[in-house]
Design a protein around this motif. Structure first.
Motif, PDB file in Angstrom:
ATOM      1  N   VAL A  39       2.335 -13.206  10.564  1.00  0.00           N
ATOM      2  CA  VAL A  39       3.530 -12.824   9.803  1.00  0.00           C
ATOM      3  C   VAL A  39       3.104 -11.707   8.859  1.00  0.00           C
ATOM      4  CG1 VAL A  39       4.553 -15.128   9.952  1.00  0.00           C
ATOM      5  CG2 VAL A  39       3.078 -14.554   8.009  1.00  0.00           C
ATOM      6  N   PRO A  40       4.038 -10.947   8.284  1.00  0.00           N
ATOM      7  CA  PRO A  40       3.637  -9.903   7.343  1.00  0.00           C
ATOM      8  C   PRO A  40       2.824 -10.477   6.190  1.00  0.00           C
ATOM      9  CG  PRO A  40       5.908  -9.563   8.012  1.00  0.00           C
ATOM     10  CD  PRO A  40       5.496 -10.895   8.569  1.00  0.00           C
ATOM     11  N   PRO A  41       1.788  -9.767   5.739  1.00  0.00           N
ATOM     12  CA  PRO A  41       0.939 -10.271   4.647  1.00  0.00           C
ATOM     13  C   PRO A  41       1.696 -10.299   3.329  1.00  0.00           C
ATOM     14  CG  PRO A  41       0.333  -8.023   5.221  1.00  0.00           C
ATOM     15  CD  PRO A  41       1.328  -8.467   6.245  1.00  0.00           C
ATOM     16  N   PRO A  42       1.123 -10.969   2.307  1.00  0.00           N
ATOM     17  CA  PRO A  42       1.840 -11.161   1.043  1.00  0.00           C
ATOM     18  C   PRO A  42       2.403  -9.888   0.426  1.00  0.00           C
ATOM     19  CG  PRO A  42      -0.130 -12.521   1.086  1.00  0.00           C
ATOM     20  CD  PRO A  42      -0.168 -11.685   2.326  1.00  0.00           C
ATOM     21  N   ARG A  43       1.679  -8.786   0.491  1.00  0.00           N
ATOM     22  CA  ARG A  43       2.170  -7.541  -0.106  1.00  0.00           C
ATOM     23  C   ARG A  43       3.503  -7.125   0.492  1.00  0.00           C
ATOM     24  NH1 ARG A  43       0.439  -2.884  -2.835  1.00  0.00           N
ATOM     25  NH2 ARG A  43      -1.620  -3.789  -3.195  1.00  0.00           N
ATOM     26  N   PHE A  44       3.775  -7.537   1.736  1.00  0.00           N
ATOM     27  CA  PHE A  44       4.971  -7.081   2.441  1.00  0.00           C
ATOM     28  C   PHE A  44       5.975  -8.211   2.685  1.00  0.00           C
ATOM     29  CE2 PHE A  44       1.450  -4.255   3.500  1.00  0.00           C
ATOM     30  CZ  PHE A  44       1.988  -3.035   3.136  1.00  0.00           C
ATOM     31  N   PHE A  69      14.181  -2.532   4.707  1.00  0.00           N
ATOM     32  CA  PHE A  69      14.539  -1.128   4.891  1.00  0.00           C
ATOM     33  C   PHE A  69      15.133  -0.550   3.607  1.00  0.00           C
ATOM     34  CE2 PHE A  69      15.006  -2.361   9.531  1.00  0.00           C
ATOM     35  CZ  PHE A  69      13.824  -1.744   9.919  1.00  0.00           C
ATOM     36  N   ASP A  70      15.906  -1.358   2.892  1.00  0.00           N
ATOM     37  CA  ASP A  70      16.555  -0.859   1.676  1.00  0.00           C
ATOM     38  C   ASP A  70      15.562  -0.593   0.548  1.00  0.00           C
ATOM     39  OD1 ASP A  70      19.054  -0.904   2.850  1.00  0.00           O
ATOM     40  OD2 ASP A  70      19.593  -2.875   2.039  1.00  0.00           O
ATOM     41  N   THR A  71      14.374  -1.192   0.616  1.00  0.00           N
ATOM     42  CA  THR A  71      13.385  -0.969  -0.442  1.00  0.00           C
ATOM     43  C   THR A  71      12.438   0.177  -0.119  1.00  0.00           C
ATOM     44  OG1 THR A  71      11.785  -2.567   0.451  1.00  0.00           O
ATOM     45  CG2 THR A  71      13.469  -3.407  -1.065  1.00  0.00           C
ATOM     46  N   TYR A  72      12.552   0.741   1.064  1.00  0.00           N
ATOM     47  CA  TYR A  72      11.761   1.920   1.414  1.00  0.00           C
ATOM     48  C   TYR A  72      12.408   3.146   0.777  1.00  0.00           C
ATOM     49  CZ  TYR A  72       9.341   5.386   4.336  1.00  0.00           C
ATOM     50  OH  TYR A  72       8.592   6.449   4.789  1.00  0.00           O
ATOM     51  N   VAL A  73      11.630   3.947   0.090  1.00  0.00           N
ATOM     52  CA  VAL A  73      12.165   5.120  -0.616  1.00  0.00           C
ATOM     53  C   VAL A  73      11.679   6.373   0.116  1.00  0.00           C
ATOM     54  CG1 VAL A  73      12.308   6.352  -2.798  1.00  0.00           C
ATOM     55  CG2 VAL A  73      12.088   3.848  -2.786  1.00  0.00           C
ATOM     56  N   SER A 115      13.525   9.365   6.589  1.00  0.00           N
ATOM     57  CA  SER A 115      14.874   8.795   6.688  1.00  0.00           C
ATOM     58  C   SER A 115      15.256   8.557   8.143  1.00  0.00           C
ATOM     59  CB  SER A 115      15.886   9.736   6.026  1.00  0.00           C
ATOM     60  OG  SER A 115      15.626   9.873   4.648  1.00  0.00           O
ATOM     61  N   GLU A 116      14.855   9.467   9.014  1.00  0.00           N
ATOM     62  CA  GLU A 116      15.172   9.306  10.432  1.00  0.00           C
ATOM     63  C   GLU A 116      14.493   8.061  10.997  1.00  0.00           C
ATOM     64  OE1 GLU A 116      13.843  12.992  12.027  1.00  0.00           O
ATOM     65  OE2 GLU A 116      15.464  14.161  11.091  1.00  0.00           O
ATOM     66  N   ALA A 117      13.266   7.804  10.576  1.00  0.00           N
ATOM     67  CA  ALA A 117      12.561   6.621  11.059  1.00  0.00           C
ATOM     68  C   ALA A 117      13.257   5.345  10.602  1.00  0.00           C
ATOM     69  CB  ALA A 117      11.114   6.638  10.567  1.00  0.00           C
ATOM     70  N   GLY A 148       1.725   8.554  11.917  1.00  0.00           N
ATOM     71  CA  GLY A 148       1.770   9.350  10.699  1.00  0.00           C
ATOM     72  C   GLY A 148       0.508   9.167   9.896  1.00  0.00           C
ATOM     73  N   GLY A 149       0.334   9.992   8.872  1.00  0.00           N
ATOM     74  CA  GLY A 149      -0.833   9.890   8.015  1.00  0.00           C
ATOM     75  C   GLY A 149      -0.822   8.611   7.194  1.00  0.00           C
ATOM     76  N   TYR A 150      -1.930   8.361   6.523  1.00  0.00           N
ATOM     77  CA  TYR A 150      -2.031   7.163   5.693  1.00  0.00           C
ATOM     78  C   TYR A 150      -1.132   7.318   4.466  1.00  0.00           C
ATOM     79  CZ  TYR A 150      -5.457  10.306   3.577  1.00  0.00           C
ATOM     80  OH  TYR A 150      -6.078  11.403   3.036  1.00  0.00           O
ATOM     81  N   GLY A 151      -0.501   6.216   4.066  1.00  0.00           N
ATOM     82  CA  GLY A 151       0.286   6.221   2.852  1.00  0.00           C
ATOM     83  C   GLY A 151       1.698   6.743   2.974  1.00  0.00           C
ATOM     84  N   VAL A 152       2.236   6.853   4.213  1.00  0.00           N
ATOM     85  CA  VAL A 152       3.631   7.295   4.343  1.00  0.00           C
ATOM     86  C   VAL A 152       4.583   6.110   4.497  1.00  0.00           C
ATOM     87  CG1 VAL A 152       3.030   9.549   5.278  1.00  0.00           C
ATOM     88  CG2 VAL A 152       3.417   7.638   6.861  1.00  0.00           C
ATOM     89  N   GLY A 153       4.060   4.890   4.418  1.00  0.00           N
ATOM     90  CA  GLY A 153       4.917   3.705   4.445  1.00  0.00           C
ATOM     91  C   GLY A 153       5.127   3.104   5.815  1.00  0.00           C
ATOM     92  N   LYS A 154       4.199   3.338   6.740  1.00  0.00           N
ATOM     93  CA  LYS A 154       4.382   2.806   8.095  1.00  0.00           C
ATOM     94  C   LYS A 154       4.366   1.278   8.115  1.00  0.00           C
ATOM     95  CE  LYS A 154       0.871   4.947   9.890  1.00  0.00           C
ATOM     96  NZ  LYS A 154       0.365   5.550   8.612  1.00  0.00           N
ATOM     97  N   THR A 155       3.440   0.658   7.379  1.00  0.00           N
ATOM     98  CA  THR A 155       3.377  -0.801   7.362  1.00  0.00           C
ATOM     99  C   THR A 155       4.623  -1.375   6.689  1.00  0.00           C
ATOM    100  OG1 THR A 155       0.957  -0.713   7.299  1.00  0.00           O
ATOM    101  CG2 THR A 155       2.003  -2.794   6.688  1.00  0.00           C
ATOM    102  N   HIS A 156       5.107  -0.736   5.648  1.00  0.00           N
ATOM    103  CA  HIS A 156       6.362  -1.149   5.002  1.00  0.00           C
ATOM    104  C   HIS A 156       7.488  -1.176   6.029  1.00  0.00           C
ATOM    105  CE1 HIS A 156       9.150  -0.814   1.282  1.00  0.00           C
ATOM    106  NE2 HIS A 156       9.917  -1.037   2.339  1.00  0.00           N
TER     107      HIS A 156
END
Length: 377
Positions: free
Chosen positions: A50-55, A60-64, A73-75, A119-127
């Motif tokens: 399951v998603p780890p505690p951080r996630f 989707f609504d919390t992704y900025v 936004s397209e993703a 994508g590169g690291y830190g663009v929110g893929k895991t989110h």
């Protein structure tokens, strides 16, 4: 393929250290990771997909999205549609036609059977991947979320056929940090995902490498081109551009702390661990990476003294896995010695695993900011 973890009961033995003062009334000191020898049974590997505690709470609504990067936004919209097709969300009538109905094992359906976030690291893929898992309207037992390492470890623990039976009844399998580090993994994962697609399982994955480029720079990928192309055929790639959100608009990474400051913080922080960096690296070589999550169970912070450059690539890759598990669990890191951007040699940062190393630096830096607040409390 990575060796399978032990099937014995889960255990960890925290150290009973003394305080810096060493007095009899000082009470138990911080734990030591090097005194922990966790054993993870196969059933725990399945239950923890399951998603780890951080996630836990991401959606989707919390992704900025970054307004300067329209691909973000397209993703989000693409993945909303994907979730609706799997039964999650309200979606439009056309979206709710179910992208992936259960089908007989033969013949294999043609065309991509999943989405692949590149994508590169830190663009929110895991989110976004965790948001897809949460948005998919299915019980937890019919959707699974895990890293690539955790997936290969599951096969090692259960065996290939049992893994197919376990995951084959799922509606969705999310694979984070999808990477191919050796030919054995290439053949294994190609076979596994092919079988799961035949069973009607939808796939979603994240990586820093396009599916057709997996393994490049790490082994003779050309010799395994058929398997790599087979993996690529399962996915529709979505490119997500942008800078690392963990450091967007933030000050520079904190400088390493003095060693005595790390020790004092370890003794006053509830459930902290305290280890010398070299001793920890040696211990990681004796603990399978599938157990690194269990290694840090119950901790409130990780304190390290004498941080310095890692000596070789095998050690570096183990440290990457530990950094991922610390980040998943939102564990502050307090460290003395070298800064985290000096962990990996220039040769490592220019080689085939460079994206993994940059991700580890990014995540450890974010955790060091949390640790700095603890140290100054």
């Amino acid at each position: 393929m990575s060796p399978s973890p032990s099937s014995s009961a889960d255990s960890a033995r925290p150290a009973a250290a003394t305080s810096p003062a060493g007095g009899p009334d000082a009470g138990p000191g911080p734990a030591s990771l090097t005194d922990r020898e966790p054993h993870v049974p196969a059933e725990r590997l399945v239950a923890e997909m399951v998603p780890p505690p951080r996630f836990d709470a991401v959606r989707f609504d919390t992704y900025v999205p970054d307004p300067a990067q329209p691909s973000q936004s397209e993703a989000v919209e693409m993945l909303r549609s994907f979730a609706a097709g799997l039964g999650g969300g309200k979606g439009t009538g056309s979206e709710r036609k179910r992208w992936f109905r259960r089908r007989p094992a033969q013949p294999r359906p043609s065309g991509p059977r999943g989405v692949y976030l590149d994508g590169g690291y830190g663009v929110g893929k895991t989110h976004l991947l965790a948001s897809l898992w949460h948005a998919t309207d299915a019980p937890a037992g019919q959707k699974a979320f895990g890293t690539f390492v955790e997936l290969t470890n599951l096969v090692g623990a259960l065996g290939f056929q049992q893994t197919v039976r376990t995951l084959g009844g799922h509606r969705l399998l999310c694979i984070d940090e999808f990477e191919l580090d050796d030919p054995g993994d290439t053949v294994l994962v190609s076979s596994l995902l092919g079988r799961l697609v035949d069973e009607g399982v939808a796939l979603a994955a994240t990586s820093n490498t396009l599916p057709g480029k997996l393994g490049e720079g790490r082994f003779a990928a050309a010799d395994f081109l058929r398997e790599i192309q087979g993996l690529s055929a399962h996915f529709r790639a979505l490119r997500i551009d942008g800078e690392d959100y963990r450091h967007r608009g933030l000050p520079a990474a904190p400088a390493p702390l003095a060693e005595d400051a790390v020790v004092r913080a370890a003794h006053r922080t509830p459930d902290a661990s305290l280890d010398g960096f070299d001793a920890l690296l040696g211990h990681l070589s004796r603990v399978h990476p599938s157990r690194y999550g269990a290694l840090v169970d119950g901790l409130g912070a990780v304190c390290l003294t004498g941080v310095g450059p890692v000596p070789d690539q095998s050690t570096a890759l183990r440290l990457v896995v530990l950094a991922d598990r610390l980040y998943d669990r939102e564990l502050p890191v307090l460290a003395s010695g070298a800064p985290f951007d000096a962990l990996f040699t220039p040769e490592m940062l220019e080689g085939g695993y460079r994206k993994k190393y940059f991700r580890a630096i990014s995540r450890l830096t974010a955790l060091a900011r949390d640790g700095e607040r603890l140290a100054s409390a």
